[in-house]
Write an enzyme that holds these catalytic residues in place. Structure first.
Site, PDB file in Angstrom:
ATOM      1  CG  ASP A   1      -6.010   1.075  -0.785  1.00  0.00           C
ATOM      2  OD1 ASP A   1      -5.159   1.972  -0.624  1.00  0.00           O
ATOM      3  OD2 ASP A   1      -5.721   0.127   0.005  1.00  0.00           O
TER       4      ASP A   1
ATOM      5  CB  SER B   1      -1.055  -0.058   1.233  1.00  0.00           C
ATOM      6  OG  SER B   1      -2.007   0.907   1.112  1.00  0.00           O
TER       7      SER B   1
ATOM      8  CG  ASP C   1      -2.484   4.386  -1.424  1.00  0.00           C
ATOM      9  OD1 ASP C   1      -3.402   4.312  -2.361  1.00  0.00           O
ATOM     10  OD2 ASP C   1      -2.678   3.585  -0.222  1.00  0.00           O
TER      11      ASP C   1
END
Length: 445
Positions: A244, A101, A240
């Site tokens: 998400d 992430s 990012d």
């Protein structure tokens, strides 16, 4: 039963340090394949972000899944929400995302999606963990899983994102800067906004495996602020590394966080008559969001920090909209997980409906000053539940008389107590936070 490997968002850590190692990932692929096949599952989609270790982990996961007899469909670099969506549309039984992430390139992790595009249920994660502790076997060669690549994945996802706004929608005349964080949105995000008519300038869309989230994207928005001002753009959009999360920058260069974006979407949905129920935030959501929604008679509930808990609360209440101040926004009427591109499009639609610029539209919500102080502690004692700490929190809460709040919570990864106070007056908020932090420190001493 507590989990050994799975956290709130899959398995994550530093590459080369257990369990983020090739041998563990091989075994994880095999265990997941066995668990999915146990439920009649045999097809698994695998996607990744742009970090360099993704190639290594993609290969070993593929081998492990095949050894368990599961067919594998490779997507290549794709946003996490795209993998959730494609898992559903290909009628696959599970999806795997190789991503850490918003973390730096030296971290990586694994997230799983069910065939419905949602997080795996706890029971299935526990089955996978049990299998990880058993010897790895290989199915008969005639039963080995086949591997193929989906070549039109990006195009499918672009069309899906565009379908989240009404047919015929055009953002012509809107100039935006899109920061892709050198991550998984680098191909699809600019295409989505351009195909809907916007003039798009692109930042951080040259991934080299090492520059993901490096001084760019939603975790470092300085470059986007400067570019918006230089380009005289209407706004900037920052994703990012896995796409998400989304944050925005208005035409003045001011950052618009997830709480404010959630407010804009909720207000628009209410005005369009499409809001089902209320909005779910987290314990860290700004009080200003709660009060702004309250003024519009929109119910608001707080879940624990983490998109997993936001989604669980939405499903429990049969509501459609929730999110976090970090920019993780879930629009359940369009997607089954947080989706930065879709959330961004909903904000642009809200601005279009009102005929307002972002800087003007955000004025409908007043953010409260929020101060966070971390206090380190040792031992097994629970400082958050100590009578002296509880009494002090009650006193501060009373003094703020409904125009502020106190939150104390223990970190899930470090021996820290996070003391958060927010309210009308920033100087008073800081005094309260420092006062409570001292009491927590004294109790821990």
């Amino acid at each position: 039963m507590s989990k050994k490997y799975f956290g709130t968002d899959g398995i994550r850590g530093r590459v080369g340090e257990y369990p983020i190692t090739p041998d563990f990932m091989l075994k994880l692929g095999w265990a997941a394949g066995k668990a999915f096949r146990r439920q009649g599952i045999c097809r698994v989609l695998v996607g990744k972000d742009t970090r360099i270790s993704g190639y290594m982990f993609e290969s070993v996961l593929e081998a492990g899944l095949s050894a368990a007899g599961a067919d594998v469909l490779l997507l290549g670099p794709m946003p996490t929400p795209a993998i959730a969506y494609l898992t559903r549309t290909f009628h696959a039984e599970a999806g795997i995302v190789i991503s850490a992430s918003h973390n730096p390139h030296y971290d990586n992790g694994i997230k799983f999606f069910s065939g419905q595009g949602t997080k795996l249920p706890d029971e299935l994660e526990l089955i996978i963990e049990e299998l990880l502790d058993t010897p790895m076997t290989v199915v008969d060669s005639a039963q080995l899983g086949k591997v193929s690549r989906i070549n039109d994945a990006a195009g499918r996802y672009i069309e899906f994102c565009k379908s989240s706004v009404p047919t015929g929608t055009s953002f012509a005349g809107l100039k935006i800067v899109v920061d892709c964080a050198h991550g998984a949105t680098y191909k699809v995000a600019p295409s989505v906004f351009r195909e809907l008519g916007a003039e798009v300038a692109v930042l951080a869309a040259q991934p080299n495996g090492l520059n993901i989230n490096d001084r760019c994207g939603s975790t470092d928005i300085v470059a986007l602020q400067a570019e918006v001002l230089m380009q005289r753009a209407d706004l900037g959009i920052a994703f990012d590394g896995d796409g998400d999360r989304v944050l925005m920058v208005d035409h003045t260069g001011a950052v618009v966080d997830g709480d404010e974006l959630l407010f804009l979407i909720a207000r628009d949905m209410q005005e369009q008559g499409s809001l089902q129920g209320g909005v779910v935030g987290t314990l860290m959501s700004n009080l200003g969001l709660e009060l702004a929604l309250q003024d519009m008679s929109i119910p608001f509930e707080r879940a624990k920090v983490g998109d997993r808990y936001v989604m669980a609360e939405l499903l429990t209440r049969n509501w459609q909209l929730g999110g976090e101040s970090s920019g993780h926004i879930v629009c359940c009427h369009h997607a089954t997980t947080g989706d930065g591109i879709i959330a961004g499009l909903q904000v642009l639609m809200a601005l279009k409906h009102r005929g307002q610029r972002l800087a003007e539209a955000r004025q409908g919500m007043r953010k409260f000053p929020q101060v966070l102080v971390n206090v380190r502690y040792a031992g097994d004692r629970d400082p958050v539940g100590h009578p002296a700490v509880l009494e002090a929190c009650e006193r501060v809460t009373e003094q703020m008389a409904g125009r502020g709040r106190v939150l104390l919570r223990k970190s899930g990864t470090e021996p820290l107590v996070r003391v958060m106070v927010e309210g009308d007056d920033e100087s008073q908020v800081r005094l309260h936070a420092d006062h409570l932090a001292k009491i927590v420190a004294d109790v821990c001493a």
